[in-house]
Write a protein that holds these residues in place. Structure first.
Motif, PDB file in Angstrom:
ATOM      1  N   ALA A   1       0.823  -1.219   0.000  1.00 24.31           N
ATOM      2  CA  ALA A   1       0.000   0.000   0.000  1.00 24.31           C
ATOM      3  C   ALA A   1       0.853   1.263   0.000  1.00 24.31           C
ATOM      4  CB  ALA A   1      -0.947  -0.008   1.197  1.00 24.31           C
ATOM      5  N   GLN A   2       1.930   1.290   0.757  1.00 25.94           N
ATOM      6  CA  GLN A   2       2.773   2.482   0.816  1.00 25.94           C
ATOM      7  C   GLN A   2       3.471   2.753  -0.511  1.00 25.94           C
ATOM      8  OE1 GLN A   2       5.343   1.911   4.173  1.00 25.94           O
ATOM      9  NE2 GLN A   2       3.883   2.858   5.562  1.00 25.94           N
ATOM     10  N   GLN A   3       3.747   1.717  -1.282  1.00 25.29           N
ATOM     11  CA  GLN A   3       4.383   1.890  -2.586  1.00 25.29           C
ATOM     12  C   GLN A   3       3.365   2.231  -3.674  1.00 25.29           C
ATOM     13  OE1 GLN A   3       5.126  -0.728  -0.551  1.00 25.29           O
ATOM     14  NE2 GLN A   3       7.174  -0.093   0.001  1.00 25.29           N
ATOM     15  N   ARG A   4       2.105   2.265  -3.270  1.00 20.88           N
ATOM     16  CA  ARG A   4       0.994   2.552  -4.197  1.00 20.88           C
ATOM     17  C   ARG A   4       0.942   1.541  -5.354  1.00 20.88           C
ATOM     18  NH1 ARG A   4      -0.540   8.512  -3.609  1.00 20.88           N
ATOM     19  NH2 ARG A   4       0.647   9.073  -1.775  1.00 20.88           N
ATOM     20  N   THR A   5       1.266   0.314  -5.024  1.00 20.87           N
ATOM     21  CA  THR A   5       1.174  -0.764  -6.004  1.00 20.87           C
ATOM     22  C   THR A   5      -0.173  -1.448  -5.842  1.00 20.87           C
ATOM     23  OG1 THR A   5       3.562  -1.126  -5.935  1.00 20.87           O
ATOM     24  CG2 THR A   5       2.210  -2.934  -6.777  1.00 20.87           C
ATOM     25  N   ARG A   6      -0.902  -1.514  -6.906  1.00 19.32           N
ATOM     26  CA  ARG A   6      -2.220  -2.147  -6.888  1.00 19.32           C
ATOM     27  C   ARG A   6      -2.052  -3.647  -7.129  1.00 19.32           C
ATOM     28  NH1 ARG A   6      -6.344  -1.529 -11.486  1.00 19.32           N
ATOM     29  NH2 ARG A   6      -8.027  -2.758 -10.671  1.00 19.32           N
TER      30      ARG A   6
END
Length: 89
Positions: free
Chosen positions: A78-83
């Motif tokens: 989530a922190q890396q904004r990876t879906r």
């Protein structure tokens, strides 16, 4: 040198099991063999973003553990904004 690689691989698997178990408690009881054989061998695809980072991870919907891994990986990334999503691979 080979022993160092073995120890490194073992440590990475122990850490990964801890991270995944914290995000998906159902995976906590998995031993290392089952983790590698079943959970970490889900077919998937990485989609890169404009900067060359991992923008999206698609896991094969047909794998029996894909939904559990999707939830765990989504929390971890989530922190890396990876879906992380399920799809047809």
């Amino acid at each position: 040198m080979l022993l160092w690689l073995e120890a490194l691989a073992h440590n990475v698997l122990i850490w990964a099991r801890g991270w995944l178990s914290a995000a998906a408690p159902a995976l906590a009881g998995y031993g290392l063999l089952r983790l590698v054989r079943d959970a970490l061998s889900i077919p998937g695809r990485l989609c890169l973003d404009a900067k060359g980072g991992i923008g999206m991870l698609i896991l094969s919907r047909s794998h029996p553990l894909a939904a559990k891994m999707q939830q765990a990986l989504q929390r971890l990334l989530a922190q890396q904004r990876t879906r992380v999503c399920l799809g047809e691979i």
